[in-house]
Design a protein around this motif. Structure first.
Motif: not given
Length: 397
Positions: A169-181, A216-221
């Motif tokens: 699971y990747t959080p909302p916006g992951y695909e368009k973001s450059t953030e790290t999680y 909750a913080k956006p996170m990868i599960v």
């Protein structure tokens, strides 16, 4: 000639209309289950030749049932009554907010509800589901909020000598973001696989809702398959379709824990993650709680957050591998290295309750910090979904 062509075209049009609608002619005009405004629920099934129809599900008071784990809490049964049209029905009293499962028992034969297309598989059994909204059950719904993505990937596991399937699971916006999680590694119980947490546990819905609410913080599960002799869930791996089993060889002999670094390396090589201890969490239910305990101890400076949900803390004859050696020393090393949260949760009537109390006493004797949550109920998904919704907001703060 024109008349013949017209008749042929008409016949073809009729066929085109009729055959795609075949499923509609087979359907029954019955609503089941019907959730009423007061949160009572009516179940209905058309069975005019049946002599007895019952419903069983976790919305009913529990009873003791035999299982491979001994006597555990299981769902009760309630009788339906038949009307003059051959439709059996039963209306419950108002029930609390929850995601529930149920089945019908028709003349002793257990079957799903033909009027409810929503089913989930737990090990080798299929159940219908429904949600009574409100309270914590709102986390289990698909609400009108930003949504994350769920993918099934294949990763190379040198430690197990095969490519293996994994759910991420990747959080909302992951695909368009450059953030790290940050990453939560979420482990299933015996009989489960990489489909268990995403389907039975409602992981995507819970995380979407918690993140949208700012809880909750956006996170990868990351949800791996803990059965080391499988490359994927039954029906999804190279063995194709076969009946799932509750306990599979080598699931709790140290092999999975010893090869867990393969999963971490894959995730940190293929996803934008914060690859340090402060941004790694691991949690699991039952067998997955057992794996969590040993993985976090075996790699004692890898995770800052651990969650043991109804953990299967018990002696095992096959627990003789390297992973299980020097238990006290490695547990102390994990404590001495420091961590943010060691979270233990279990139901009061869980068959693993006493084993968890013994483990807590051990932690107390070591003065090893932990947080303990005790809930109602036993060894059930209703508890584990709630535990995830309580644990996730504590992570990466």
């Amino acid at each position: 000639m024109k008349k013949i062509i017209l008749l042929m075209l008409t016949a073809l049009l009729i066929q085109a209309e009729v055959f795609p609608q075949e499923a509609l002619f087979r359907a029954q005009n019955i609503i089941s289950p019907e959730v009423h405004e007061d949160n009572s629920v009516t179940f209905r099934v058309f069975a005019p030749n049946a002599k007895e129809v019952q419903v069983t599900g976790d919305f009913l008071p529990t009873v003791k049932v035999d299982s491979p784990m001994g006597q555990i809490d299981g769902p009760g049964k309630a009788a339906l009554t038949k009307d003059e049209n051959g439709v059996w029905s039963m209306k419950t009293a108002p029930i609390g907010p929850e995601l529930y499962n149920y089945s019908f028992i028709v003349d002793g034969f257990t079957t799903t509800d033909p009027n409810n297309p929503f089913l989930i598989r737990d090990v080798a059994s299929a159940f219908n589901i429904f949600i009574v909204g409100g309270g914590h059950a709102e986390l289990f719904k698909v609400n009108d909020i930003p949504h994350g993505s769920v993918t099934r990937r294949w990763y190379d596991s040198p430690g197990l000598g095969m490519d293996r399937r994994i759910t991420i699971y990747t959080p909302p916006g992951y695909e368009k973001s450059t953030e790290t999680y940050p990453v939560l590694y979420l482990l299933h119980g015996a009989g489960g696989d990489e489909e268990a947490w995403i389907n039975l546990g409602r992981t995507a819905q819970i995380l979407d809702n918690l993140i949208a609410e700012g809880k909750a913080k956006p996170m990868i599960v990351v949800m791996p398959n803990g059965n080391v002799i499988q490359d994927g869930a039954p029906g999804e791996g190279s063995r194709n379709m076969y009946k799932p089993q509750f306990m599979i060889p080598k699931t709790m002999d140290g092999t999975y824990e010893g090869a867990f670094e393969d999963i971490i390396k894959f995730v940190e090589s293929n996803y934008r993650v914060k690859a340090d201890k402060a941004n790694r969490a691991i949690a699991g239910l039952s067998m997955g709680g057992y794996h969590t305990l040993h993985i976090s101890r075996y790699y004692p400076n890898t995770f800052d957050y651990m969650g043991l949900f109804s953990a299967a803390i018990m002696p095992r004859e096959d627990a003789t591998g390297k992973v299980y050696s020097n238990f006290d020393e490695t547990l102390k090393a994990q404590m001495d290295n420091g961590y943010k949260l060691y979270w233990i949760a279990i139901g009061k009537t869980d068959f693993l309750y006493d084993a968890n109390q013994q483990y807590i006493a051990k932690l107390d004797s070591m003065k090893m910090p932990y947080e303990y949550v005790e809930s109602e109920g036993g060894h059930i998904w209703r508890n584990w979904r709630v535990y995830l919704s309580q644990f996730a907001p504590r992570l990466f703060q």
